[in-house]
Scaffold this motif. Structure first.
Motif, short mmCIF file in Angstrom:
data_model
loop_
_atom_site.label_atom_id
_atom_site.label_comp_id
_atom_site.label_asym_id
_atom_site.label_seq_id
_atom_site.Cartn_x
_atom_site.Cartn_y
_atom_site.Cartn_z
N LEU A 40 0.86 -1.18 0.00
CA LEU A 40 0.00 0.00 0.00
C LEU A 40 0.89 1.23 0.00
O LEU A 40 1.72 1.40 0.91
CB LEU A 40 -0.90 0.00 1.24
N ASN A 41 0.74 2.07 -1.02
CA ASN A 41 1.48 3.33 -1.06
C ASN A 41 0.78 4.28 -0.08
O ASN A 41 -0.38 4.66 -0.29
CB ASN A 41 1.48 3.91 -2.48
N LEU A 42 1.44 4.62 1.01
CA LEU A 42 0.83 5.44 2.06
C LEU A 42 0.64 6.89 1.64
O LEU A 42 -0.11 7.61 2.28
CB LEU A 42 1.67 5.36 3.33
N ASN A 43 1.28 7.31 0.54
CA ASN A 43 1.12 8.67 0.03
C ASN A 43 -0.10 8.79 -0.88
O ASN A 43 -0.78 9.81 -0.87
CB ASN A 43 2.38 9.12 -0.71
N THR A 44 -0.36 7.75 -1.67
CA THR A 44 -1.42 7.81 -2.68
C THR A 44 -2.58 6.86 -2.42
O THR A 44 -3.59 6.92 -3.11
CB THR A 44 -0.85 7.46 -4.07
N ASN A 45 -2.44 5.96 -1.44
CA ASN A 45 -3.40 4.89 -1.14
C ASN A 45 -3.57 3.90 -2.29
O ASN A 45 -4.53 3.14 -2.32
CB ASN A 45 -4.77 5.46 -0.73
N GLU A 46 -2.64 3.90 -3.23
CA GLU A 46 -2.66 2.94 -4.32
C GLU A 46 -2.04 1.63 -3.84
O GLU A 46 -1.08 1.62 -3.08
CB GLU A 46 -1.86 3.48 -5.50
N ASP A 69 7.53 3.14 -8.05
CA ASP A 69 7.46 4.59 -7.82
C ASP A 69 8.00 4.89 -6.43
O ASP A 69 7.80 4.11 -5.49
CB ASP A 69 6.02 5.09 -7.91
N PRO A 70 8.68 6.02 -6.27
CA PRO A 70 9.15 6.40 -4.94
C PRO A 70 7.95 6.67 -4.03
O PRO A 70 6.86 6.96 -4.50
CB PRO A 70 9.96 7.67 -5.18
N GLY A 71 8.14 6.53 -2.73
CA GLY A 71 7.08 6.79 -1.76
C GLY A 71 7.28 5.96 -0.52
O GLY A 71 8.26 5.23 -0.38
N GLU A 72 6.31 6.07 0.38
CA GLU A 72 6.34 5.25 1.59
C GLU A 72 5.29 4.16 1.43
O GLU A 72 4.13 4.44 1.10
CB GLU A 72 6.05 6.07 2.84
N TYR A 73 5.71 2.92 1.66
CA TYR A 73 4.85 1.76 1.44
C TYR A 73 4.70 0.96 2.73
O TYR A 73 5.62 0.88 3.53
CB TYR A 73 5.46 0.84 0.37
N ALA A 74 3.54 0.32 2.86
CA ALA A 74 3.29 -0.65 3.92
C ALA A 74 3.02 -1.99 3.26
O ALA A 74 2.34 -2.05 2.22
CB ALA A 74 2.10 -0.24 4.77
N ILE A 75 3.55 -3.06 3.84
CA ILE A 75 3.24 -4.39 3.32
C ILE A 75 1.81 -4.70 3.75
O ILE A 75 1.51 -4.82 4.94
CB ILE A 75 4.22 -5.45 3.85
N ALA A 76 0.92 -4.80 2.77
CA ALA A 76 -0.50 -5.02 3.06
C ALA A 76 -0.80 -6.49 3.28
O ALA A 76 -1.34 -6.87 4.32
CB ALA A 76 -1.35 -4.46 1.93
#
Length: 160
Positions: A40-46, A69-76
């Protein structure tokens, strides 16, 4: 679905590259079914997914390398199919830092553009998911395949 990095491919400008090794939950019970991780991209919710066990491969461990893409991600979650004599049973397993706790804290990764990241060995073969640093041995195994990534200069960033 993220596109894997291919042999000899150079990183795309403005993207990050993640690579590591995945240890699957199932051994030969996985049959020829693929297994995926969703982030889950925590910046875009994608939500983006990447394949951690290729179709028709039975090896317990599989290296992976993807442009993202750069960003902050969470392992969903972890998406896998358990082979049955009549086909397979699909499973989606949400991934949290502590299975024994009632909290919802997820493993995260912060990725910057134009950077290559070693993200560790992903141990999904145990009840509690964890990550270990085996960069030296994986780099040695992948250097010829990913000549344009300069793996020796990759930043180690294990999900935390």
């Amino acid at each position: 679905m993220l596109e894997p990095m291919y042999r000899g491919e150079a990183p795309m400008a403005g993207k990050a590259v993640i690579y590591g090794n995945f240890v699957q939950r199932l051994g030969f019970n996985s049959g020829g079914f693929p297994q995926d991780i969703r982030l889950l991209n925590l910046n875009t919710n994608e939500i983006v997914a990447f394949r951690v066990k290729p179709t028709f491969k039975s090896a317990k461990e599989s290296p992976f390398c993807y442009s993202i893409d750069p960003g902050e991600y969470a392992i969903a979650d972890y998406y896998w199919t358990q082979s049955k004599w009549y086909g397979g049973t699909m499973n989606t397993e949400p991934i949290f830092k502590n299975k024994d706790a009632l909290g919802t804290e997820r493993f995260t990764l912060r990725l910057y553009a134009d950077t290559v990241y070693y993200t560790g060995t992903w141990h999904f073969d145990t009840e509690q998911v964890f990550f270990s640093d085996e960069k030296r041995s994986l780099d040695s195994a992948l250097t010829k395949k990913y000549k344009k990534l300069t793996l020796e200069k990759a930043i180690t960033r294990l999900p935390n």
